[in-house]
Structure formats: C-alpha cells, structure tokens
Design an enzyme around this catalytic site. Structure first.
Site, short mmCIF file in Angstrom:
data_model
loop_
_atom_site.label_atom_id
_atom_site.label_comp_id
_atom_site.label_asym_id
_atom_site.label_seq_id
_atom_site.Cartn_x
_atom_site.Cartn_y
_atom_site.Cartn_z
N LEU A 178 -6.39 -8.24 0.59
CA LEU A 178 -6.65 -9.39 1.45
C LEU A 178 -6.79 -8.96 2.91
CD1 LEU A 178 -3.90 -10.09 3.24
CD2 LEU A 178 -3.12 -11.03 1.09
N LYS A 191 -7.51 -8.59 15.73
CA LYS A 191 -8.81 -9.14 15.34
C LYS A 191 -8.70 -10.66 15.39
CE LYS A 191 -8.27 -9.45 10.35
NZ LYS A 191 -8.87 -9.24 9.08
N THR A 233 0.86 -1.19 0.00
CA THR A 233 0.00 0.00 0.00
C THR A 233 0.89 1.23 0.00
OG1 THR A 233 -1.64 -1.22 1.25
CG2 THR A 233 -1.84 1.18 1.28
N GLU A 238 -3.22 -4.65 -2.83
CA GLU A 238 -3.76 -5.90 -2.28
C GLU A 238 -4.85 -5.59 -1.26
OE1 GLU A 238 -3.37 -9.08 -3.18
OE2 GLU A 238 -4.98 -9.24 -1.74
N CYS A 251 -2.88 -2.03 8.98
CA CYS A 251 -3.32 -1.29 7.79
C CYS A 251 -4.16 -0.06 8.11
CB CYS A 251 -4.09 -2.23 6.86
SG CYS A 251 -3.01 -3.48 6.15
N LYS A 278 -6.71 2.09 -3.09
CA LYS A 278 -6.40 1.32 -1.87
C LYS A 278 -6.53 2.20 -0.62
CE LYS A 278 -4.90 -1.71 0.95
NZ LYS A 278 -5.61 -2.89 1.35
P1 NAD Z 1 5.29 -7.32 6.76
O1 NAD Z 1 6.04 -6.35 7.60
O2 NAD Z 1 4.61 -8.49 7.37
O3 NAD Z 1 6.26 -7.88 5.62
C1 NAD Z 1 7.18 -7.12 4.91
C2 NAD Z 1 8.36 -8.00 4.54
O4 NAD Z 1 9.23 -7.29 3.66
C3 NAD Z 1 9.22 -8.42 5.74
O5 NAD Z 1 9.34 -9.83 5.78
C4 NAD Z 1 10.57 -7.75 5.49
O6 NAD Z 1 11.67 -8.49 5.97
C5 NAD Z 1 10.57 -7.65 3.98
N1 NAD Z 1 11.48 -6.63 3.46
C6 NAD Z 1 11.62 -5.34 3.85
N2 NAD Z 1 12.56 -4.72 3.11
C7 NAD Z 1 13.02 -5.64 2.23
C8 NAD Z 1 13.99 -5.60 1.21
N3 NAD Z 1 14.68 -4.50 0.92
N4 NAD Z 1 14.23 -6.71 0.50
C9 NAD Z 1 13.53 -7.85 0.77
N5 NAD Z 1 12.60 -7.94 1.72
C10 NAD Z 1 12.34 -6.86 2.46
O7 NAD Z 1 4.23 -6.44 5.96
P2 NAD Z 1 2.80 -6.90 5.39
O8 NAD Z 1 1.79 -6.90 6.47
O9 NAD Z 1 2.98 -8.09 4.54
O10 NAD Z 1 2.46 -5.64 4.46
C11 NAD Z 1 3.18 -5.38 3.26
C12 NAD Z 1 2.48 -4.28 2.51
O11 NAD Z 1 1.16 -4.70 2.13
C13 NAD Z 1 2.27 -2.99 3.31
O12 NAD Z 1 2.35 -1.90 2.43
C14 NAD Z 1 0.84 -3.13 3.82
O13 NAD Z 1 0.25 -1.88 4.07
C15 NAD Z 1 0.18 -3.81 2.64
N6 NAD Z 1 -1.01 -4.59 2.99
C16 NAD Z 1 -1.04 -5.34 4.12
C17 NAD Z 1 -2.16 -6.12 4.41
C18 NAD Z 1 -2.21 -6.93 5.67
O14 NAD Z 1 -3.31 -7.38 6.02
N7 NAD Z 1 -1.11 -7.17 6.35
C19 NAD Z 1 -3.25 -6.14 3.52
C20 NAD Z 1 -3.18 -5.38 2.35
C21 NAD Z 1 -2.05 -4.62 2.09
#
Ligand code: NAD
Length: 434
Positions: A153, A320, A121, A151, A260, A204
């Site tokens: 989800l 949640k 996002t 995304e 989020c 988004k």
């Molecule tokens: P997260 O923190 O769980 O995962 C991010 C991952 O990226 C980590 O494993 C981290 O080690 C890795 N990372 C960071 N920098 C990196 C790099 N330079 N090279 C390789 N890997 C690297 O985050 P998330 O919850 O999966 O969210 C990711 C994105 O998706 C965010 O922008 C979030 O807002 C969006 N999003 C999240 C959800 C949700 O429910 N969690 C839903 C929709 C969208």
C-alpha cells in the site's frame, strides 16, 4: 478464523480495517495503549483518506475490535499479521527488534496452531529467525507456520491499495498455511502470486528499491537537463511513452523520502553486501537521492545569495501529498540546512504540521507555522515548494506575489508552468528545466 493484527501504524491499521472489510473477524492490537483507545473510539491517529469511515463502519458491524492486551489478542487468534515497524538500524540494515519482540510474545502465548504472517517489510531469511525465536521461547508443543505477505500500500491511497491490490504475494512453506492465506484473500484470488518465503520477502525489497532507482534515474537526467537545453518534463514524457519503461515514477524533484524507500533501499544494500553480492547499482541510487537536498539548496542560494536572516516560506512538509507522514521527508533536511544558514522560516502543510512541530518546535525568532499558504507567503524573500499537494497547484499566484517581499519561487516539484509564473512576474527556479 480469528485474525490478529499486531501493530496499528500506517500498515497495521489499514490491514485490520481492510481484512474486516473483506468480512473477517479481526482484532487489532498495539503496545501503545493510547493509540488503541483512540482507534477503539473510531478515531484514526494518522491522516489517511477514507480510513476513518471504514473503521467506524466495521466497529459498528462488530467484526473489528481493538485491544491493548497483545498477549490476550494472540491467544484469541488463529492467524497473526505482524505489522510492527522495521526501521533503519545504525549500519543501514533493518532494525528487527520489534519483530523479534513480537515473535517472543507469540511464542509465550502459543495456545494452538497459528499462522504467523509477516506483513512488515523484512529482510530475506527473516522467517527463519521468527521460526527459531518462536521455537526457542514457546512453552507448549503447539504447531505453527510462518508465512510472508508483504504489503504494497501507498500512504495517501492506502485504503484503495489494500482493497484493490495489483498483486498479493504469499510466501509459504506448508499447504496448511497456503490454504488459510488463499482463503483470507479469496476476494482477490485472481491477483495471488504464491511463492516460497524467501522469494516473497525479497519481492518487497526488490520492488521498493527498483522504484527508488527509477526516481534517482530521472533525477540524474534532470541534472543533465540543467546543464543543457533539454527539458526534464519532456524527457520523462518521451521515455514514459515506451511501455517497457512506463510513465510512473519518472518525476524529477527533491528525491524520494518516507518511511519505506530510503530504509528499504539501504536494507537491501546491506543484505546483498552481507551475502557477498556487489550492490553498487543501489548504492548509486542512494547517493543520487542524498544529493538532491544539496542541489536544491544551491538553487535557493542562486536566488537569494546569502540566506542569513532571509525570510523563506516552505510549502509542503509531508514526504509526499495526501499524508501527514514526514519520516525521511526531504523537508527535514531542507529545514535543517536553511536554519543552519540562518534563514527565518514560515512553514505550511495541510496535514503534517503537528508532526513537524515535534522535530522543529515553533520559535518566534526563526520558525513560524502558518495556517494557509498565503499566511506563509507574507513578507518572505522566497517561497519554496517542497511537497506537491493539490492545493498548491491551485494557488492564486497573483495574490501570493502581492504578499511576498521578493517574487521568487524555487519549486522542488515542478508544479508550475515556468512561462505562466514568469508572466505573473516571478523569478522562477525549478528542476531540470529552464
Ligand atoms: P508504524 O511505525 O507506523 O507502526 C508500527 C506500530 O507497531 C506502532 O504503532 C508500534 O507501537 C507498534 N508496535 C511496535 N512493537 C510492538 C509490539 N511489540 N507489540 C505491539 N505493537 C508494537 O509503521 P508502519 O509505517 O505501519 O510500517 C510497518 C511495517 O510495514 C514496516 O516494516 C514498513 O516498512 C512496512 N510498510 C510500510 C508502508 C507504509 O507506507 N508506511 C507500506 C508498506 C510496508
């Protein structure tokens, strides 16, 4: 076409597994080598129903692999889904340093045409920054496109949300990138909405902020109910019967949390303000949410008067149900407030305890993590419901009452029928209803 997924957190891991399930060849990568090692063995580092089974089956089929070498993964792929974190920065804006870092990695490894897909996002206009960064740092004259595919989800139902989405938003500015993304999502082609990149990025943030606004709205109505004889559950039901409003996200409670809504709402406020747009509607949404913790604490004090040395059970630590994620969870603020007041806590959550222990380590005098809700209830002066896990609906409340020092429930999620619990002999406080 080979697809790389950079970042194997909640979104990246589901994206990698989901795209493999669609039949594509996928390599997931992350800079945390220990995470990759675990995932490569078929183990998931998070709690997400259904994910481990699919991960194992795609690893076995051979069209999904993981590598801790981000550079090599970029070189080996044609399409790169960027799924790294965009956490909240100090001023409320999204911290884009992970996206910038990945953009540089992509630039340095650009060995052929690639489509860079923003799945994280990101604020509207981010694609321009990614393009500029790749152009600045690339060492070859290879061509690339940037696209947006936000995304939607939800943690807890992430697998089915990814495999059966309501909509797939694709923001593109070239035919070439458009054709590639349409092909990737061939399976759900009836649900594609193709826009320009700014629009896709904004959809988004606009969606998450709207949902957050709906939650704050019903919580505002709950405050009104508490000052009158109105019942928030019936108000929500009556509102939700109007198809223009809809019944989802009209659940009064402790407010929204998670990784989020809070950060995306703040990010959109900052984006608007930087662009000179009055964002007061969303600022109020945020303010109403922030006061939920204070209002809940007042209810606990109404029940127990002085909290110092009171033994209190907190059921539910995840932000949640059906997730182990505690990020921005109301439980964090609640535990902080209760400890500040000098309470002694007994905490229980079916999945999120280990994450919470990192923030609030076990401490014999003040914090005990329990193995069951019944163990948590033993000897306490009050029991709080903080997350509406299914198992809490089905508790044997007579047994719970027998275990507690004082039969008091303060329910932040309205999971019980007030008449039923009072009949058992509890003093019962909930949200927006008598
Ligand atoms: P997260 O923190 O769980 O995962 C991010 C991952 O990226 C980590 O494993 C981290 O080690 C890795 N990372 C960071 N920098 C990196 C790099 N330079 N090279 C390789 N890997 C690297 O985050 P998330 O919850 O999966 O969210 C990711 C994105 O998706 C965010 O922008 C979030 O807002 C969006 N999003 C999240 C959800 C949700 O429910 N969690 C839903 C929709 C969208």
């Amino acid at each position: 076409m080979k697809i790389a997924v950079i970042g194997t957190g909640y979104v990246g891991l589901v994206t990698a597994v989901g795209l493999a399930e669609f039949g594509h060849n996928v390599i997931g990568t992350d800079k945390m080598a220990d995470k990759i090692e675990k995932i490569s063995r078929g183990e998931i580092p998070i709690y997400e129903p259904g994910l481990e089974v699919l991960l194992k089956s795609s690893l076995k089929k051979g069209n999904l692999a993981f590598s801790a070498d981000v550079n090599e993964t970029i070189q080996a792929s044609d399409i790169i889904f960027v799924c790294v974190g965009t956490p909240q920065g100090d001023d409320g804006s999204a911290d884009m340093s992970q996206i910038e870092e990945v953009s540089r990695f992509i630039a340095e490894n650009l060995n052929g045409y690639k489509v860079v897909v923003e799945k994280s996002t990101v604020p509207v206009k981010t694609s321009s920054w990614i393009k500029r960064t790749i152009s600045l740092y690339k060492k070859s004259d290879m061509d690339f496109d940037v696209a947006s595919n936000p995304e939607f989800l939800r943690e807890g139902s992430a697998v089915s949300d990814f495999l059966n989405p309501d909509r797939i938003i694709i923001g593109v500015e070239t035919e070439r990138a458009r054709d590639i993304l349409v092909k990737i999502y061939e399976r759900a082609k009836d649900r594609l909405l193709i826009t320009n990149i700014d629009t896709a990025e904004l959809i988004k943030h606009a969606s998450n902020s709207f949902l957050a606004m709906k939650i704050s709205y019903i919580n505002l109505m709950a405050n009104l109910c508490e000052k009158t004889d109105a019942n928030i559950e019936q108000v929500a039901k009556g509102m939700g019967l109007d198809p223009r409003i809809g019944s989802l996200f009209l659940k009064a409670g402790l407010g929204f949390g998670g990784s989020c809504f809070p950060k995306d709402l703040k990010a959109l406020i900052k984006i608007g303000e930087d662009l000179g747009v009055n964002m007061n509607l969303l600022k109020e949404t945020d303010r109403i949410n922030a006061e939920r913790a204070r209002i809940f604490l007042e209810k606990i004090k109404k029940a127990l008067w002085i909290l110092k040395d009171k033994r209190i059970a907190v059921l539910g630590l995840a932000f949640k149900p059906d997730t182990d994620d505690i990020r921005e969870g109301p439980s964090i603020r609640l535990i902080t407030d209760l400890l500040d007041e000098g309470a002694v806590l007994r905490l229980y959550d079916p999945e999120a305890q280990n994450n919470m222990k990192e923030l609030f380590p076990e401490d014999k005098a003040r914090i005990t993590y329990c193995r069951t809700p019944y163990e948590a209830a033993a000897g306490v002066n009050a029991l709080l419901i903080c997350t509406e896990w299914r198992e809490f609906f089905e508790l044997d409340l007579k047994k719970i009452k027998g275990l507690m020092a004082n039969p008091i429930i303060v329910d932040g999620r309205n999971i019980y029928n007030p008449d039923d619990v009072r009949k058992i002999g509890f003093e019962y406080y909930s949200v927006g209803r008598k």
